[in-house]
Design an enzyme around this catalytic site. Structure first.
Site, PDB file in Angstrom:
ATOM      1  N   GLU A 172      11.175 -47.268  45.864  1.00 55.12           N
ATOM      2  CA  GLU A 172      12.584 -46.927  45.667  1.00 55.12           C
ATOM      3  C   GLU A 172      13.182 -47.683  44.466  1.00 55.12           C
ATOM      4  O   GLU A 172      14.080 -48.520  44.609  1.00 55.12           O
ATOM      5  CB  GLU A 172      13.359 -47.184  46.954  1.00 55.12           C
ATOM      6  CG  GLU A 172      12.880 -46.267  48.081  1.00 55.12           C
ATOM      7  CD  GLU A 172      13.520 -46.555  49.418  1.00 55.12           C
ATOM      8  OE1 GLU A 172      14.188 -47.607  49.559  1.00 55.12           O
ATOM      9  OE2 GLU A 172      13.354 -45.736  50.338  1.00 55.12           O
ATOM     10  N   ASN A 194      15.230 -54.682  47.246  1.00 55.15           N
ATOM     11  CA  ASN A 194      14.968 -53.707  48.287  1.00 55.15           C
ATOM     12  C   ASN A 194      14.772 -54.447  49.601  1.00 55.15           C
ATOM     13  O   ASN A 194      14.473 -55.651  49.605  1.00 55.15           O
ATOM     14  CB  ASN A 194      13.733 -52.869  47.942  1.00 55.15           C
ATOM     15  CG  ASN A 194      13.631 -51.613  48.791  1.00 55.15           C
ATOM     16  OD1 ASN A 194      13.168 -51.648  49.920  1.00 55.15           O
ATOM     17  ND2 ASN A 194      14.077 -50.492  48.237  1.00 55.15           N
ATOM     18  N   HIS A 414      15.717 -38.004  64.866  1.00 55.16           N
ATOM     19  CA  HIS A 414      15.557 -39.140  63.966  1.00 55.16           C
ATOM     20  C   HIS A 414      14.826 -40.262  64.682  1.00 55.16           C
ATOM     21  O   HIS A 414      15.227 -40.679  65.766  1.00 55.16           O
ATOM     22  CB  HIS A 414      16.920 -39.655  63.480  1.00 55.16           C
ATOM     23  CG  HIS A 414      16.809 -40.809  62.531  1.00 55.16           C
ATOM     24  ND1 HIS A 414      17.420 -42.020  62.735  1.00 55.16           N
ATOM     25  CD2 HIS A 414      16.125 -40.940  61.351  1.00 55.16           C
ATOM     26  CE1 HIS A 414      17.145 -42.837  61.733  1.00 55.16           C
ATOM     27  NE2 HIS A 414      16.354 -42.210  60.884  1.00 55.16           N
ATOM     28  N   HIS A 415      13.740 -40.728  64.081  1.00 58.47           N
ATOM     29  CA  HIS A 415      12.963 -41.852  64.592  1.00 58.47           C
ATOM     30  C   HIS A 415      12.895 -42.934  63.527  1.00 58.47           C
ATOM     31  O   HIS A 415      12.028 -42.903  62.661  1.00 58.47           O
ATOM     32  CB  HIS A 415      11.527 -41.436  64.934  1.00 58.47           C
ATOM     33  CG  HIS A 415      11.400 -40.577  66.144  1.00 58.47           C
ATOM     34  ND1 HIS A 415      10.241 -39.878  66.433  1.00 58.47           N
ATOM     35  CD2 HIS A 415      12.268 -40.293  67.144  1.00 58.47           C
ATOM     36  CE1 HIS A 415      10.406 -39.206  67.560  1.00 58.47           C
ATOM     37  NE2 HIS A 415      11.639 -39.446  67.999  1.00 58.47           N
ATOM     38  N   HIS A 484      10.205 -40.972  55.882  1.00 52.36           N
ATOM     39  CA  HIS A 484      10.859 -41.797  54.870  1.00 52.36           C
ATOM     40  C   HIS A 484      10.217 -43.183  54.835  1.00 52.36           C
ATOM     41  O   HIS A 484       9.765 -43.693  55.864  1.00 52.36           O
ATOM     42  CB  HIS A 484      12.348 -41.918  55.163  1.00 52.36           C
ATOM     43  CG  HIS A 484      13.127 -40.709  54.781  1.00 52.36           C
ATOM     44  ND1 HIS A 484      14.314 -40.779  54.086  1.00 52.36           N
ATOM     45  CD2 HIS A 484      12.875 -39.383  54.968  1.00 52.36           C
ATOM     46  CE1 HIS A 484      14.769 -39.549  53.881  1.00 52.36           C
ATOM     47  NE2 HIS A 484      13.916 -38.683  54.413  1.00 52.36           N
ATOM     48  N   GLU A 485      10.198 -43.774  53.650  1.00 56.70           N
ATOM     49  CA  GLU A 485       9.585 -45.086  53.398  1.00 56.70           C
ATOM     50  C   GLU A 485       8.078 -45.097  53.663  1.00 56.70           C
ATOM     51  O   GLU A 485       7.464 -46.159  53.676  1.00 56.70           O
ATOM     52  CB  GLU A 485      10.253 -46.209  54.205  1.00 56.70           C
ATOM     53  CG  GLU A 485      11.689 -46.490  53.848  1.00 56.70           C
ATOM     54  CD  GLU A 485      12.658 -45.647  54.632  1.00 56.70           C
ATOM     55  OE1 GLU A 485      13.747 -45.378  54.103  1.00 56.70           O
ATOM     56  OE2 GLU A 485      12.353 -45.271  55.782  1.00 56.70           O
ATOM     57  N   GLU A 503      10.334 -38.842  51.861  1.00 56.91           N
ATOM     58  CA  GLU A 503      11.240 -39.488  50.911  1.00 56.91           C
ATOM     59  C   GLU A 503      10.354 -40.170  49.871  1.00 56.91           C
ATOM     60  O   GLU A 503      10.055 -39.617  48.840  1.00 56.91           O
ATOM     61  CB  GLU A 503      12.143 -40.488  51.618  1.00 56.91           C
ATOM     62  CG  GLU A 503      13.140 -41.149  50.686  1.00 56.91           C
ATOM     63  CD  GLU A 503      13.781 -42.364  51.330  1.00 56.91           C
ATOM     64  OE1 GLU A 503      14.979 -42.569  51.100  1.00 56.91           O
ATOM     65  OE2 GLU A 503      13.086 -43.101  52.041  1.00 56.91           O
ATOM     66  N   GLU A 509      20.514 -41.618  48.660  1.00 55.43           N
ATOM     67  CA  GLU A 509      21.188 -42.742  49.312  1.00 55.43           C
ATOM     68  C   GLU A 509      21.523 -43.861  48.325  1.00 55.43           C
ATOM     69  O   GLU A 509      22.535 -44.566  48.485  1.00 55.43           O
ATOM     70  CB  GLU A 509      20.334 -43.283  50.453  1.00 55.43           C
ATOM     71  CG  GLU A 509      18.997 -43.861  50.021  1.00 55.43           C
ATOM     72  CD  GLU A 509      18.122 -44.273  51.202  1.00 55.43           C
ATOM     73  OE1 GLU A 509      18.585 -44.147  52.351  1.00 55.43           O
ATOM     74  OE2 GLU A 509      16.984 -44.714  50.974  1.00 55.43           O
TER      75      GLU A 509
END
Length: 714
Positions: A172, A194, A414-415, A484-485, A503, A509
């Protein structure tokens, strides 16, 4: 229909031979040479139309606690060449068919001193090269530990690169444009903060790495089919201009534990003298295995909204109460707690989003912060952080389920794992079963923070295997995954198309975390999206974040027209309208494009492209005769010039053009836009202003000749 042509030619070579072997791409523009140096070190080189792309570069692996390793002392046992040509149909994608066309060289090597065998397999496509290491089953090489993979990519010059710092835990970052020789000097400022990050070198960068040579070659380095292996970074010798692979280590510093028979991921080199060829190359997908899901009919592209942006901006909270600084699941009594009044995942707010989705034709609604545990979810190295099934008191799972069904809207789960990987694996079956029981067919998973078990990295072999485990387990439950991540994608969605998005890069974001560079979205399609679609979460209309949260002075560095264009240029079969519903209600005419734009495509045409500067793409909606065009612009004002020759020669169309206003600017006047309708056909041409951080979007729909005559011709 799949068509397969396979011709093979085999020959044996005497042991110890060091004669080179050449193969060319099917169109003849690319030529690769393989050879052994005098000490038995494997080397390769790559030319494009006679120009050097990769100079002589070494291949091999250094093994842990092994005096011989797999670096030198090899002889060629035999080689084989073959030609392959097929067309396959993806479940979703930028086109309805993908051609997989290459020439292959297989080199079987033997290390005399150890009797170990290693195969180097090269595939040369019209747009680049893929190669990997293969290790046949053998007593001399059963279990082995990688100390470092020593694959080299020797550059032919001091190229301009679009790079982000090498990091074991995050991708990111904003991209830096610089010469290769300037990476070392710019690394310190490139490493921005980060929640989890581990850099390793002053010249280490991540793939996918996009470069441009002084003589106009576009070169991209990446990997494909990352399975049971650590993610690859690139470490630059900035005196010799040689990149060498740098694998992500585990907690012990080891780079990989392998058991033969096995193989590495593919290492890829894309190259062309036209940047558009990099965007349309499908090497990454083609180097992955065919689909492993027998019946993928349950995998469906989705357009969604969500209870998300209000938390990202700080307007609302994920946590239900401010009373607890520590939470024990199953012990902490949330029913007795005082609500903080800012919790976004409450019944009324969620119902409002469901109503909005139903009214405007969206498929789904994502809700974050619905489940207990957000009060102490981050920064405590907490193992049992979430259970993925227990809602807060103000979120009624059953009521929301029924309400969404009554409106024809799907809920998206969402988890967030807080990177507690062991905890997530403990709960995966229960969590997926809970989803299916309540009508959730897609999940957004997250891996924020340092990995648990402690000391592991986000992209080491063990964690890469976890992401794959979660994906395959999801397929068992017919669940689509938006991770994500997680590790950056490497085309695995060909095999498991339920990996509907990732993502794995700096997304929208960050526009609420201080902002991203205006040209960020002109780089991502050449880098992050090479491996698969990104859940970039576009569609922000209110750029001044302080209007949502007075304590947040961030600014979205984009115009509204640029945000619309992202739905075309940032490909994903899972697309979010990320802003608050009330902001769309303020600009209903611009919002119409988000409602209209398709998310699955029959064809994609890359009209203009220059990484870091501009990008224009036209796409044809799957199963329809509608086209959509998106243009995103970089830091400088520009006139985009395109032709509509991709349209059917025998049809007339109405084009609705959403463009920057004349005085628009991403910083000073981002909400200035113009909308006009014109008549177009295959002979039409457009010259359109794109301001800094701006762009334009076009919706093109077939009409009758009588309808077309009512509008002015472009």
């Amino acid at each position: 229909m799949k068509k397969l042509i396979l011709f093979s030619c085999f020959w044996l070579a005497a042991v110890g031979i060091t004669l080179g072997q050449d193969i060319k791409s099917p169109d003849g523009n690319l030529e690769m040479n393989f050879n052994l140096q005098e000490d038995g070190t494997p080397v390769y080189s790559l030319n494009y139309k006679g120009q050097e792309v990769i100079k002589t570069s070494k291949l091999g692996l250094e093994l842990k606690n092994d005096e011989h390793s797999l670096l030198a002392g090899f002889s060629i046992e035999d080689t084989a060449t073959s030609h392959f040509d097929e067309t396959w149909e993806p479940v979703w994608g930028e086109e309805k068919e993908i051609r997989n066309h290459y020439n292959e060289l297989e080199v079987n090597l033997k290390q005399a001193e150890t009797n170990r065998k290693m195969v180097l397999r090269f595939r040369l496509f019209d747009t680049g090269l893929g190669f990997r290491y293969e290790f046949p089953q053998q007593n001399e090489l059963g279990h082995f530990v990688i100390k470092e993979e020593r694959t080299q990519f020797a550059m032919a010059g001091d190229h301009t690169a679009f790079w982000i710092p090498g990091d074991y835990d995050t991708q990111e970052y904003d991209y830096i444009e610089s010469k290769l020789s300037e990476i070392r000097g710019q690394m310190e400022k490139a490493i921005t903060s980060n929640l989890s990050q581990t850099s390793f070198s002053d010249t280490g960068v991540q793939t996918s790495l996009m470069m441009k040579s002084d003589d106009g070659l576009y070169i991209n380095l990446h990997e494909a089919a990352l399975i049971d292996y650590a993610a690859m970074h690139l470490n630059l010798d900035d005196e010799k201009m040689i990149f060498e692979s740098w694998l992500t280590p585990d907690v012990n510093g080891d780079k990989g534990y392998l058991v033969s028979p096995t193989q590495s991921p593919w290492r890829t080199v894309m190259v062309s003298d036209d940047a558009r060829d990099i965007l349309k190359s499908r090497i990454t997908y083609n180097l992955n295995e065919p689909i492993a899901i027998e019946d993928p009919s349950w995998i469906k592209p989705m357009k969604y909204i969500g209870v998300w942006w209000e938390m990202i901006t700080g307007k609302s909270s994920w946590n239900y109460t401010d009373e607890f600084t520590a939470v024990k699941l199953g012990v902490t009594d949330f029913e007795a707690a005082k609500p903080n009044g800012r919790h976004a995942a409450n019944n009324e707010n969620v119902k409002k989003h469901i109503d909005f989705a139903a009214e405007h034709g969206f498929d789904g609604v994502l809700v974050e912060g619905w489940n207990v545990g957000w009060e102490d979810w981050f920064g405590h190295s907490k193992d049992y952080v979430f259970d993925f099934v227990t809602p807060y008191p103000d979120f009624d799972v059953e009521m929301i389920e029924e309400y969404a069904k009554s409106k024809g809207v799907e809920m998206i789960m969402h988890h967030e794992t807080s990177s507690s990987v062991r905890n997530y694996e403990r709960h995966l079956d229960t969590a997926y079963a809970f989803m299916k029981k309540h009508g959730y067919n897609a999940v957004k998973s997250g891996y924020v923070g340092d990995i648990l078990p402690r000391g592991e990295n986000h992209y080491s072999q063990w964690i890469v295997n976890h992401y794959q485990y979660a994906l395959e387990k999801a397929a068992d439950y017919k669940v689509m995954v938006n991770a994500h991540e997680a590790v950056r994608p490497t085309g695995i969605a060909r095999t498991y198309p339920n990996l509907i998005a990732n993502e794995s890069a700096r997304g929208t974001e960050y526009q609420a975390f201080g902002g991203s560079k205006p040209n960020h979205v002109t780089v991502l399609p050449f880098t992050r999206l090479i491996g698969g679609p990104m859940d970039y979460t576009p569609g922000i209309f209110e750029m001044d974040i302080s209007k949502l949260n007075p304590d947040n002075d961030s600014h979205v560095n984009s115009t509204i027209a640029n945000q619309l264009a992202l739905y075309v240029t940032m490909y994903s079969p899972l697309q979010m309208a990320a802003d608050l519903p009330e902001h769309y209600e303020q600009f209903p005419d611009a919002f119409q494009f988000i409602k209209d734009v398709a998310i699955d495509w029959d064809e994609s045409i890359y009209l203009e492209a220059e990484p870091g500067y501009y990008l224009t793409i036209a796409r044809k909606e799957k199963g329809e005769d509608n086209w959509f065009v998106g243009n995103v612009n970089g830091n400088e004002e520009r006139i985009s010039k395109i032709s509509f020759d991709f349209l059917d020669k025998n049809k007339d169309y109405i084009a609705t053009i959403y463009s920057d206003g004349k005085n628009a600017h991403y910083k000073d006047n981002p909400q200035s836009y113009e909308i006009r309708k014109v008549r177009v056909n295959h002979r039409s041409k457009l010259s359109q202003l794109s301001v800094p951080g701006g762009g334009y979007a076009i919706s093109i729909k077939e009409v009758s000749k009588d309808e077309a005559k009512q509008l002015k011709k472009l």
